[in-house]
Design an enzyme around this catalytic site. Structure first.
Site, short mmCIF file in Angstrom:
data_model
loop_
_atom_site.label_atom_id
_atom_site.label_comp_id
_atom_site.label_asym_id
_atom_site.label_seq_id
_atom_site.Cartn_x
_atom_site.Cartn_y
_atom_site.Cartn_z
N PHE A 153 9.33 -25.06 -38.26
CA PHE A 153 8.53 -26.27 -38.29
C PHE A 153 7.07 -26.03 -38.04
O PHE A 153 6.27 -26.94 -38.01
CB PHE A 153 9.07 -27.27 -37.26
N LYS B 265 2.37 -26.22 -30.26
CA LYS B 265 3.12 -26.09 -31.51
C LYS B 265 2.42 -26.90 -32.58
O LYS B 265 2.26 -28.11 -32.45
CB LYS B 265 4.54 -26.60 -31.30
N ASP C 167 19.56 -28.17 -32.09
CA ASP C 167 19.12 -26.85 -32.55
C ASP C 167 19.04 -25.89 -31.37
O ASP C 167 18.04 -25.21 -31.17
CB ASP C 167 17.78 -26.97 -33.27
#
Ligand SMILES: *[C@@H]1O[C@H](CO)[C@@H](O)[C@H](O)[C@H]1NC(C)=O
Ligand SMILES: *[C@@H]1O[C@H](CO)[C@@H](O)[C@H](O)[C@H]1NC(C)=O
Ligand SMILES: *[C@@H]1O[C@H](CO)[C@@H](O)[C@H](O)[C@H]1NC(C)=O
Ligand SMILES: *[C@@H]1O[C@H](CO)[C@@H](O)[C@H](O)[C@H]1NC(C)=O
Ligand SMILES: *[C@@H]1O[C@H](CO)[C@@H](O)[C@H](O)[C@H]1NC(C)=O
Ligand SMILES: *[C@@H]1O[C@H](CO)[C@@H](O)[C@H](O)[C@H]1NC(C)=O
Ligand SMILES: *[C@@H]1O[C@H](CO)[C@@H](O)[C@H](O)[C@H]1NC(C)=O
Ligand SMILES: *[C@@H]1O[C@H](CO)[C@@H](O)[C@H](O)[C@H]1NC(C)=O
Ligand SMILES: *[C@@H]1O[C@H](CO)[C@@H](O)[C@H](O)[C@H]1NC(C)=O
Length: 892
Positions: free
Chosen positions: A564, A581, A682
C-alpha cells in the site's frame, strides 16, 4: 388547608366524570402529550386525547392509560420524565426504534408489569428506575449503547421479576448477589455480550432460573471461577456460558432434569465430563469445545442430541465413550483431589502419561516418579496414589495441600521417598511407613491454622534477647524500606526505558495539531460537519511537518515497502522518532475516503500495549499519510527470516513465545473492543513490530474494517496476503474474527519453523507452510525436523514447543468453528510464558497478565454519528440473533 385539598379533589373527580361522560378527557393527557412532544409527534399520536391513539395506546374504563406499545415505528427523540405520572400503566414497550438519551425513572408505578426498551439508542437508565415497581415482571434492555453501568440496587424492589434481559448493553461490574436469592419467580436471566466480571454468586443456588445466558463477556477479565453452583439450579433448561474464563470441573448435573441446552464453549473448564451430563436424557444441545476437559470423550446418549465437541479439549482419545488408559484414569483421580488444576489439563495430552507429561517420570511404561513440587496445588492427597504400584518417588512439597496422608500409601511397596514438606497437612500421626525403606519428609507442615506459627512460639526468653530482637527488627525494617525505594526507582527507570515516546511524542503530536492543523481546503483535513471528529481526539498532521521529519521523503529514510505504499522513518524537531506510511492515493479515494477518515478517527484512539500507536494522519491533495510510533527493532520477519543478513542473533524460543503472546493479546483486544469488533485481516510477521525491549506490537490497520456488533460476518473485497489467508475467506470473501485466528496460526508455524508462509524457493510440497506443517506435525518422527534449527530443543522447551505446535494447527484449522478464539489462545500462551518466566511474576507482572498500567485501556465510546446511517442500519443485532451462539464458531 386540608379542607381546600379535599375540595379540589372533589372538583377534579367531578371534572373527570364530566370528561368521561363526554368521552373526551383523560387524566393522563398532559403526561402523554409530553411523551408525544419528546418523540417528535409521530403520526400514530394524532390529536390530543391519548385514548384515541388506538394503534399505540390502550386506556381502561376510567380513561387511564394502561398500555403504550410503540414497536418498530422508526420513532426518534427521547422519553420525558413525566412518564412516571402514568400511574395505571401496565405495559410500556418502545423496542426497535431510534429513541435516545436516558431512560427516565418509572419509580412508583405499582401496576407496571412489562417494560421493553431493546434495540434503541438509549445511553443510560435512571438508577432509581425500579424503585417500587412491585408488579414488574419483564424487563428488556438489550442492544442499547448505554454508557458503562451496573445493575442498580433499586431492582431489588421488583420482587415479581420473571424475565430480565440486558444483552449487549455495556453492563459492567459483577453479577449482583440479589439476582440469585431475591427473585423467587425469576425464570430468564440474559446478560450476554456485556463486560461483566467476577464469579457466579453463590446464592444462585436458591434461584429457580430456567434460562441463564452469560456468554460473550468482553474485555480481558470476563466472568470466571467455578460453575459448581449450577448443580443446585434444578430448574435450568438453557445455559449459555460460552466465551468466559470459567474454570474448574463441570457441575454434577444429576438434579438438572429439565436441562435441554448447555453451552460452555471457550472457557477454561477442566476435569472429566460427568456421566450425569452425558447421560442426561433431557439434553438436546450441548457444546463443550475449546475448554481443557480431560478423560474420555463423552458419549452423549440422549435421543436426538446434537453434541458439539469440536475445538480444543484435553480428552485422552477422540472416539466418544472409549475409556482412557488405567494410568491416565488414576492420574486424573489424583488431580481431581487438587480440583483439576489448569496446568495439568493443559499439559497432559493424549493417552500416554509416559509421553512427556509434566510431573511424571516413567521407566518403560511404569510410572516411577511423581514430582508435583511447588505447583500451587490446593486440596488433598488422594488415596489413589496407591494404584500406581511402581511409584518410587512422590514429591508434593511446597504446595497448599491439607488433610491427612492417606493410609493407603503404605501399600506402595516400591516407594522410597515421600516428600510432603511445606504444606498444611496434619502430620502428627503419620501412617506406618517402614521408615528404614521409605524416606518421609514432613517438615514445615501445620494443619491447624489457628495455632501459633512455630516462630511465634519461640518467645525471647530474656531481656537481652528482647533487645537483640528489636534491634534486628529495626534493622530489617530499614533494609526493607531501602529495598522498596530501590525497586521504585528501578521500576521508574524501566518505564522510561520502555516507553520513551509515550512521554514526549504524544504531547508533541498534540502540539503539532494545534500548530499545524490541516484546516480549510475541501480535500484536506476535516471541515464543516466533520469538525467534531477533530475534537474527538484524532490527530491531523500537516504534510509540511512530515516532509521536514523525513527529509522530504528521502530514499535513505525508507524503512520498508508494502502493498500500500512506502514507510519512512522520520524525526520531529525535538528528536522524537516516527514512522510515516505514505500510501498510494489510488488506494483510498472517492467514497472510500470518508470511511477511511472515520476509521482513523477511531484507530487513533485505540490504545493497547501490543498495538502500534497510530499518532495521526494527513490527507492533503493526493497525499494519504499515516503516522505511527517508531519501533526501533523493526519487523518480526526481519528477526525470524532475515536475521543473518541483518547481523542479528536468532530469536530464542522463550522470546518467540513472548512475542506470540504479545501478538495474541493485541489481536484479542482488537476482537473485543468495547462496542464492536475489529478484524485485522492482514496479520503477518511484516506487520508485527518489535521495540527495544523486544516486545511486539501489531501494526498496520490499513486493512482493518469495522465489524458491526452482532453481525456474523461481513462480506468485503479480499485483502490480505497469500499464505496467511483463511480458506473460507479466500473462497467466499467472508470475514470473521476467525480469519485473524487462522493467520495467527500461520505466524506460530513461522515462529516454530523459521520458514515463511509461502516460500517459492522450496520444493513443491514445502512451498505452502500450513500444509507442510500439518503433515510434519502428524508424524511424531518427522516433527522434530520441522523445528527451526536455531531453537535449542531440550526437554524443557520441547513441552511448550509441542503445545504451540498443536495450537498453531488448531488455529489454522480448515473449518472456522474448529479454530479457538483469541481469548483461548492468550490463555494457552500465558500459561507457557508464566512457566518460562517464574521470576518475572513479581518484577514484571504486567507482562504476564497483560495489564498495561501505563496506558489505561480506552473506554472506546463510539458515538453512533461516527458511522453514518448506513452503518447503523446494518446492525441487525436482535437478541434472537445474538443468542444463536451455537453457531458462533463463525462470530466471536
Ligand atoms: C407529573 O407530576 C408532577 C408532580 O407529580 C407534576 O409536577 C408534573 O407537572 C406532571 N406532569 C405532567 C405532564 O402532568
Ligand atoms: C376520538 O375518536 C372519536 C371516534 O373515533 C371521535 O369521535 C372523537 O372526535 C375523537 N376525539 C378526539 C379528541 O380526537
Ligand atoms: C425498595 O428498595 C429500597 C432499597 O433499595 C428499600 O429501602 C425500599 O423499602 C424498597 N421499597 C419497596 C416498595 O420494596
Ligand atoms: C447446593 O445446595 C446445598 C444445600 O443448600 C449447599 O449446601 C451446597 O453448598 C450447594 N452447592 C453449591 C455448589 O452451591
Ligand atoms: C432452549 O434450548 C432448546 C434446545 O436447544 C431450544 O429449542 C430453545 O429454543 C431454547 N430456549 C431458549 C429460551 O433459548
Ligand atoms: C455410546 O452410547 C451408545 C448409546 O447408549 C452405545 O450404544 C454405545 O455403545 C456407546 N459407545 C461406547 C464406545 O461406549
Ligand atoms: C489454589 O487456590 C488459590 C486460591 O483460591 C488459587 O489462586 C490457585 O490458582 C489454586 N491453585 C491451583 C493449582 O489451582
Ligand atoms: C525436607 O524438606 C525440606 C524443605 O523441602 C528440606 O529443607 C530438608 O532438607 C528436607 N529434609 C530431609 C531430611 O531431607
Ligand atoms: C437514528 O437517529 C440518528 C440521529 O438522531 C439518525 O442519524 C439515524 O439515521 C437514525 N437511524 C434510524 C435507523 O432511523
Amino acid at each position: 388547608m386540608m379542607k381546600m385539598m379535599i375540595t379540589w379533589r372533589i372538583l377534579f373527580s367531578l371534572l373527570c366524570f364530566v370528561a368521561f361522560v363526554y368521552g373526551q378527557f383523560s387524566p393522563d393527557e398532559a403526561a402523554m402529550n409530553a411523551l408525544k412532544t419528546s418523540l417528535n409527534s409521530p403520526p400514530s399520536f394524532s390529536g390530543s386525547n391519548p385514548c384515541n391513539w388506538t394503534k399505540v395506546v390502550q386506556c381502561d374504563g376510567s380513561h387511564r392509560v394502561t398500555h403504550i406499545q410503540i414497536k418498530s415505528l422508526r420513532i426518534s427523540g427521547t422519553l420525558p420524565i413525566d412518564l412516571k405520572n402514568l400511574s395505571s400503566l401496565i405495559v410500556f414497550e418502545v423496542m426497535e426504534n431510534n429513541i435516545t438519551g436516558k431512560i427516565p425513572s418509572l419509580a412508583g408505578l405499582r401496576s407496571l408489569e412489562t417494560v421493553n426498551f431493546h434495540d434503541n439508542g438509549f445511553t443510560s437508565i435512571d438508577p432509581d428506575f425500579f424503585t417500587g415497581l412491585s408488579s414488574l415482571q419483564s424487563v428488556f434492555l438489550d442492544n442499547n449503547p448505554f454508557d458503562s453501568w451496573e445493575i442498580p440496587p433499586s431492582l431489588k424492589n421488583a420482587t415479581s421479576l420473571a424475565v430480565f434481559s440486558a444483552v449487549n448493553c455495556n453492563l459492567s461490574g459483577k453479577i449482583p448477589d440479589f439476582l440469585g436469592g431475591t427473585f423467587p419467580s425469576l425464570m430468564t436471566l440474559k446478560l450476554s455480550y456485556n463486560s461483566l466480571v467476577g464469579e457466579l454468586p453463590m446464592n444462585f443456588s436458591e434461584s429457580r432460573v430456567q434460562v441463564l445466558m452469560l456468554n460473550g463477556q468482553k474485555g480481558v477479565e470476563k466472568l470466571h471461577g467455578s460453575i459448581s453452583v449450577l448443580q443446585n439450579m434444578t430448574a435450568l433448561t438453557n445455559v449459555t456460558l460460552q466465551g468466559n474464563s470459567f474454570s474448574g470441573p463441570l457441575p454434577n448435573c444429576s438434579r438438572l432434569v429439565s436441562l435441554k441446552s448447555f453451552n460452555v464453549r471457550e472457557n477454561q473448564l477442566t476435569g472429566l465430563v460427568p456421566p450425569s451430563l452425558f447421560e442426561l436424557q433431557s439434553l438436546s444441545d450441548v457444546a463443550l469445545g475449546n475448554n481443557l476437559l480431560q478423560g474420555p470423550t463423552p458419549n452423549f446418549t440422549a435421543p436426538n442430541i446434537k453434541p458439539d465437541i469440536t475445538g480444543l479439549n484435553s480428552f485422552c482419545l477422540d472416539t466418544p465413550g472409549t475409556s482412557c488408559d488405567p494410568r491416565v484414569n488414576t492420574l486424573l483421580s489424583i488431580v481431581k483431589a487438587f480440583g483439576y488444576p489448569v496446568n495439568f489439563a493443559e499439559k497432559w495430552k493424549g493417552n500416554d502419561p509416559c509421553n512427556r507429561w509434566v510431573g511424571i517420570t516413567c521407566t518403560g511404561t511404569d510410572i516411577t516418579v511423581i514430582n508435583f513440587k511447588n505447583l500451587g496445588l490446593n486440596g488433598t492427597i488422594s488415596p489413589l496414589f496407591a494404584d500406581l504400584a511402581s511409584l518410587q518417588v512422590i514429591n508434593l512439597s511446597q504446595n497448599n495441600l491439607s488433610g491427612n496422608i492417606p493410609q493407603e500409601l503404605t501399600k506402595l511397596s516400591n516407594l522410597k521417598t515421600l516428600d510432603v514438606s511445606n504444606n498444611h497437612l496434619c502430620v502428627e500421626t503419620i501412617p506406618g511407613f517402614n521408615t528404614s525403606i521409605v524416606h518421609v519428609n514432613k517438615t514445615g507442615n501445620n494443619c491447624d491454622i489457628g495455632k501459633d506459627s512455630p516462630n511465634a512460639g519461640k518467645k525471647a526468653s530474656s531481656n537481652a534477647g528482647k533487645i537483640v530482637g528489636s534491634v534486628i527488627g529495626i534493622l530489617l525494617a530499614l533494609l526493607l524500606i531501602g529495598f522498596a525505594i530501590f525497586f521504585l526507582i528501578k521500576k521508574k527507570k524501566q518505564y522510561h526505558k520502555m516507553h520513551p515516546q509515550q512521554q514526549s511524542s504524544d504531547q508533541d503530536a498534540l502540539k503539532i495539531t494545534i500548530d499545524n492543523l490541516c484546516t480549510g481546503g475541501s480535500e484536506s483535513g476535516f471541515s464543516g460537519n466533520d469538525a467534531h471528529l477533530g475534537e474527538a481526539g484524532n490527530i491531523v498532521i500537516s504534510i509540511q511537518v512530515l516532509r521536514d521529519a523525513t527529509d522530504n521523503f528521502d530514499e535513505k529514510n525508507i524503512l520498508g515497502r508494502g502493498g500500500f505504499g512506502i514507510v519512512y522513518k522520520g524525526e520531529l524537531h525535538d528528536g522524537t522518532k516516527i514512522a510515516v506510511k505514505r500510501m498510494e492515493s489510488s488506494i483510498i479515494s472517492g467514497k472510500g475516503l470518508d470511511e477511511f477518515k472515520s476509521e482513523i478517527a477511531v484507530l487513533t484512539r485505540v490504545r493497547h500495549r501490543n498495538l502500534v500507536v497510530l499518532h495521526g494522519y494527513c490527507l492533503e491533495g493526493n497525499e494519504r499519510l499515516l503516522v505511527y510510533q517508531y519501533m526501533p527493532q523493526g519487523t518480526l520477519s526481519r528477526h525470524i527470516f532475515h536475521w543473518q543478513e541483518g547481523g542479528l542473533k536468532p530469536l530464542e524460543w522463550t522470546r518467540r513465545l513472548i512475542i506470540a503472546l504479545d501478538v495474541a493479546r493485541g489481536v484479542e483486544y482488537l476482537h473485543t473492543l468495547a462496542h464492536q469488533s475489529f478484524i485485522h485481516r492482514d496479520l503477518k510477521p511484516s506487520n508485527i513490530l518489535l521495540g527495544d525491549d523486544m516486545h511486539a506490537k501489531v501494526a498496520d490497520f490499513g486493512l482493518v474494517r469495522l465489524a458491526p456488533e452482532g453481525t456474523q460476518s461481513i462480506e468485503t473485497k479480499i485483502a490480505g496476503t497469500f499464505g496467511y489467508l483463511a480458506p473460507e475467506y479466500a473462497v467466499t470473501g467472508r470475514v470473521t474474527t476467525k480469519v485473524d485466528v487462522y493467520s495467527f496460526g500461520v505466524i506460530l508455524m513461522e515462529l516454530l519453523t523459521g520458514r515463511k508462509a509461502l516460500d517459492a524457493t522450496r520444493s513443491e510440497e514445502e512451498v505452502h507452510l500450513a500444509t507442510w506443517f500439518r503433515r510434519m506435525f502428524i508424524n511424531k518422527d518427522s516433527f522434530p525436523k520441522a523445528i527451526d534449527h536455531t531453537i535449542e530443543v531440550n526437554e524443557e522447551t520441547l513441552g511448550s514447543i509441542n503445545i504451540v505446535a498443536e495450537l498453531a494447527n488448531q488455529c489454522s484449522s480448515r473449518e472456522p468453528r474448529d479454530r479457538p478464539d483469541m481469548n483461548h489462545v492468550v490463555n494457552v500462551l500465558v500459561s507457557l510464558v508464566v512457566q518460562w518466566k517464574p521470576t518475572e511474576r513479581s518484577s514484571d507482572s504486567e507482562d504476564i497478565y497483560g495489564i498495561d498500567y501505563d496506558t489505561p485501556l480506552p473506554q472506546l465510546i463510539l458515538d453512533s454519528s461516527y458511522f453514518g446511517d448506513n452503518t447503523l442500519t446494518s446492525i441487525p443485532s436482535r437478541p434472537s440473533e445474538l443468542e444463536s451462539t451455537f453457531k458462533s464458531g463463525q462470530g466471536r
